[in-house]
Design an enzyme around this catalytic site. Structure first.
Site, short mmCIF file in Angstrom:
data_model
loop_
_atom_site.label_atom_id
_atom_site.label_comp_id
_atom_site.label_asym_id
_atom_site.label_seq_id
_atom_site.Cartn_x
_atom_site.Cartn_y
_atom_site.Cartn_z
N GLU A 75 0.81 -1.25 -0.06
CA GLU A 75 0.17 0.05 0.16
C GLU A 75 0.83 1.27 -0.10
O GLU A 75 0.55 2.19 -0.75
CB GLU A 75 -0.97 -0.08 1.29
CG GLU A 75 -1.95 -1.03 0.87
CD GLU A 75 -1.84 -2.40 1.47
OE1 GLU A 75 -2.37 -3.44 1.16
OE2 GLU A 75 -0.69 -2.69 1.78
N HIS A 144 -11.59 -6.05 8.03
CA HIS A 144 -12.22 -5.76 6.90
C HIS A 144 -13.46 -5.03 6.95
O HIS A 144 -14.34 -5.14 6.26
CB HIS A 144 -12.56 -7.08 5.81
CG HIS A 144 -11.30 -8.04 5.80
ND1 HIS A 144 -10.54 -8.80 6.44
CD2 HIS A 144 -10.73 -8.00 4.42
CE1 HIS A 144 -9.71 -9.42 5.87
NE2 HIS A 144 -9.59 -8.81 4.64
#
Length: 352
Positions: A75, A144
């Site tokens: 990321e 998540h």
């Protein structure tokens, strides 16, 4: 109930183009890739596989591997490369597969992307749009399901956008990609395929039953910084965004409460004028979001409403939020701001 979000009538079903939010996002990306050769889509699995939620399905095949491509699982690297692309003159649209994994890219977003225009005296900009699914309601557990939007609203130089309908998703995403500043575009994954009432034990409903799924073909934009009125009412103002727009609307309908529900759409820039006008009319304000309570964006909204509308308020501003805990898996519906907690808050604020 507003025309745009009301349930579709039999007279229009089948005669209009109806998309779910995944399809609307895909179409926005397709339109911009076609329209602007500087637009690049990149991220983990966005190319050949089409994204974990299929938002980029078919785009690599249509536009080529140099325009839509997969990246390593990094990321920090994804965001860093996007900053450089933006400074070079491209318009990258990186995807962070889940908002929970955006944190390794924070230094690049905050120290580089958000500051580039300022530190270069406007010589360079970072016209990048970071897409990322966020929020809970899918039993994704603590890795998540997070809602980190408040982190980004705190950073000068970043814009934060959260759609709640397919129509808005396409129009807002196009506006973000064409914007010359870095934008965080959070996609509420619980409503990718249909609006969610918060009543988790009821059958899911697809977007195509609702007028908000009517999405025009081609290019159109929804301006950033403009809230949307979901329902008109004078009993109280409800400020929400993303999935919570639909939950609060369902609760008010079930309780027979006539609330002025504002879908903020963009948290930064914020449509403070629309908020002030609504609270001055109703005298009461309820704020609802999934994120944790302490220092959540609801705290900023509460402060703004109190500062700007104090003499119009008939009751204290109320908030319904997630708890100050990691997002639980087994107790998801206790954490998730659902009909019970929202209903209790409405009862309290109307009683005061």
């Amino acid at each position: 109930m507003s025309t745009q979000v009301s349930e579709a009538s039999d007279a229009v079903v089948g005669t209009e183009r109806r998309l779910n939010m995944i399809e609307a996002i895909n179409e926005a990306l397709d339109v911009m890739l076609e329209r602007d050769p500087d637009v690049i889509v990149m991220g983990e699995d966005v190319g050949y596989f089409g994204g974990v939620f299929r938002c980029t399905a078919g785009l690599q095949e249509k536009h080529g591997k140099t325009r839509v491509f997969d990246t390593p699982i990094s990321e920090c690297g994804i965001i860093g490369v996007a900053v450089g692309m933006g400074a070079y003159g491209l318009r990258p649209v990186p995807e962070i597969q889940f908002a929970d994994y955006i944190y390794p890219g924070l230094d690049q977003l905050i120290s580089e992307a958000a500051r580039l225009r300022y530190r270069s005296a406007c010589e360079y900009i970072a016209p990048m749009t970071v897409r990322s699914p966020f929020g809970g309601g899918i039993f994704g557990g603590q890795t998540h399901s997070q809602s980190p939007e408040a982190i980004f609203t705190h950073v000068a130089g970043l814009k934060t956008v959260i759609p709640s309908t397919p129509y808005d998703a396409k129009g807002l995403l196009i506006s973000c990609i064409e914007d010359n500043d870095p934008v965080i575009f959070f996609e509420p994954k619980r409503i990718y395929n249909g609006p969610f009432s918060g009543f988790y034990d009821k059958p899911a409903e697809p977007w195509k039953r609702f007028d908000a799924s009517v999405v025009p073909e081609g290019h159109y934009k929804i301006p950033l910084g403009k809230a949307r009125t979901v329902t008109e009412g004078e009993q109280l103002t409800i400020l929400a965004y993303g999935t919570m727009v639909h939950v609060t609307e369902a609760v008010c309908k079930a309780k027979g409460v006539e609330a002025h529900i504002l879908d903020l759409r963009t948290l930064m820039p914020l449509d403070i004028e629309a908020i002030e006008a609504s609270v001055e009319k109703t005298g009461r304000c309820l704020i609802v979001h999934e994120a944790t309570r302490t220092s959540g964006f609801g705290a900023e909204l509460s402060a703004l409403v109190t500062e700007r509308c104090f003499y119009h308020l008939e009751a204290p501003v109320e908030r319904v939020t997630g708890f100050d805990t990691p997002y639980p898996h087994s107790l998801e519906w206790a954490y998730f701001p659902g009909p019970v907690r929202i209903g209790e808050a409405i009862d309290k604020i109307l009683k005061d």
